[in-house]
Enzyme design. Structure first.
Site, PDB file in Angstrom:
ATOM      1  N   ALA A  64      72.249  47.355  17.145  1.00  0.00           N
ATOM      2  CA  ALA A  64      72.531  47.202  15.725  1.00  0.00           C
ATOM      3  C   ALA A  64      71.967  48.382  14.941  1.00  0.00           C
ATOM      4  O   ALA A  64      71.082  49.100  15.399  1.00  0.00           O
ATOM      5  CB  ALA A  64      71.934  45.899  15.207  1.00  0.00           C
ATOM      6  N   GLY A 109      73.092  44.565  20.603  1.00  0.00           N
ATOM      7  CA  GLY A 109      74.442  44.072  20.368  1.00  0.00           C
ATOM      8  C   GLY A 109      75.493  44.746  21.228  1.00  0.00           C
ATOM      9  O   GLY A 109      76.503  44.137  21.583  1.00  0.00           O
ATOM     10  N   GLU A 112      75.392  42.984  24.443  1.00  0.00           N
ATOM     11  CA  GLU A 112      75.992  41.664  24.274  1.00  0.00           C
ATOM     12  C   GLU A 112      77.521  41.724  24.271  1.00  0.00           C
ATOM     13  O   GLU A 112      78.188  40.814  24.794  1.00  0.00           O
ATOM     14  CB  GLU A 112      75.470  41.019  22.985  1.00  0.00           C
ATOM     15  CG  GLU A 112      74.009  40.600  23.114  1.00  0.00           C
ATOM     16  CD  GLU A 112      73.389  40.147  21.807  1.00  0.00           C
ATOM     17  OE1 GLU A 112      72.676  39.137  21.813  1.00  0.00           O
ATOM     18  OE2 GLU A 112      73.602  40.822  20.774  1.00  0.00           O
ATOM     19  N   GLU A 132      65.371  43.473  21.514  1.00  0.00           N
ATOM     20  CA  GLU A 132      65.112  42.881  20.200  1.00  0.00           C
ATOM     21  C   GLU A 132      63.671  42.467  19.976  1.00  0.00           C
ATOM     22  O   GLU A 132      63.139  42.566  18.847  1.00  0.00           O
ATOM     23  CB  GLU A 132      66.049  41.677  19.991  1.00  0.00           C
ATOM     24  CG  GLU A 132      67.486  42.047  19.631  1.00  0.00           C
ATOM     25  CD  GLU A 132      68.345  42.370  20.843  1.00  0.00           C
ATOM     26  OE1 GLU A 132      69.548  42.574  20.667  1.00  0.00           O
ATOM     27  OE2 GLU A 132      67.799  42.411  21.981  1.00  0.00           O
TER      28      GLU A 132
END
Length: 258
Positions: A64, A109, A112, A132
């Site tokens: 992100a 992300g 993911e 994270e």
């Protein structure tokens, strides 16, 4: 679209996240564009396989955009997570087969999004991580859910709790990556695999994808019943008749259903 580009190569579609100046970092606009584009592609009958990658040779998507997240509150974080999940759910459940072409860093992300794809091919220099917890948060785009299902709870917890990175070969050994290839051969390998899948009965492949995905959320008995229902549906198609008649006649089938 500004940050997500589409290249149609029927029966393939190549979707590229394009923010190379920041290693294809993901923000609200990127997710919104990706969602819109995937919805557009899913409606295209001529497209059977979607290849997702990142621009440049440094990153698939390096997580992100922290410069934007640092000022966001709990509500904004929840909204961003919802967008992450929406994009990942589309990759996981759209009728086309999705292939992640991991050309570099796939962090947070970005990792993911690869987990949501049906298949993952990685360049030798690819790196994966869910870092994270080093930022005071947790994975918010399905990482806590999909990673454990792919590699087991214990290994997933270690990777998430430490935020450690793994290279392409380690990911392959864990079963996260289907194939590792030299970086310059990555897209060719993805296209070759995509073309092979696209040559099969498209509707049958989509039914098989649905059956496999359903097995992750229901018990084996109900999963078996779901499989039987989908097989019966496949028996009602033109492709079933064509495939079996072609087999008996020793000729190449011409599939039409999707």
């Amino acid at each position: 679209m500004e940050f997500v580009k589409l290249q149609l190569e029927a029966p393939l579609a190549v979707v590229t996240i394009c923010r190379p100046e920041c290693r294809n970092a993901l923000n609200r606009q990127v997710y919104e564009e990706l969602i819109a584009l995937l919805c557009q592609v899913e409606a295209m009958d001529q497209i059977r396989v979607v290849i997702l990658t990142g621009a440049g040779d440094q990153a698939f998507a390096a997580g992100a955009d922290i410069a934007q997240m640092v000022a966001q509150d709990a509500l904004a974080g929840r909204q961003l997570s919802a967008l992450c999940h929406r994009a990942a759910d589309l990759l996981e459940n759209m009728r086309q087969v999705t292939i992640a072409a991991v050309n570099g860093y796939a962090l947070g992300g970005g990792f993911e999004l690869t987990l949501a794809c049906d298949l993952r091919l990685a360049a030798e220099e690819a790196r994966f991580a869910l870092p994270e917890v080093t930022l005071g948060i947790i994975p918010g785009g399905g990482g806590t859910q999909r990673l454990a299902r792919l590699i087991g709870v214990g290994r997933a917890k270690e990777l998430i709790f430490t935020g450690d990175r793994m290279d392409a070969r380690q990911a392959e050994n864990l079963g996260l990556v289907n194939h590792v290839v030299p970086g310059q051969e990555l897209m060719a390998a993805c296209r070759a695999l995509g073309q092979k899948i696209a040559s099969r009965a498209g509707y049958a492949v989509s039914l098989a994808k649905s059956a496999i995905n359903a097995s992750l959320d229901i018990d084996r008995k109900n999963g078996a019943e779901r499989e039987q229902d989908l097989l019966a549906l496949a028996f009602s198609t033109r492709d079933k008749q064509e495939g079996m008649e072609a087999f008996l006649a020793r000729r190449r089938p011409v599939f039409q259903d999707f």
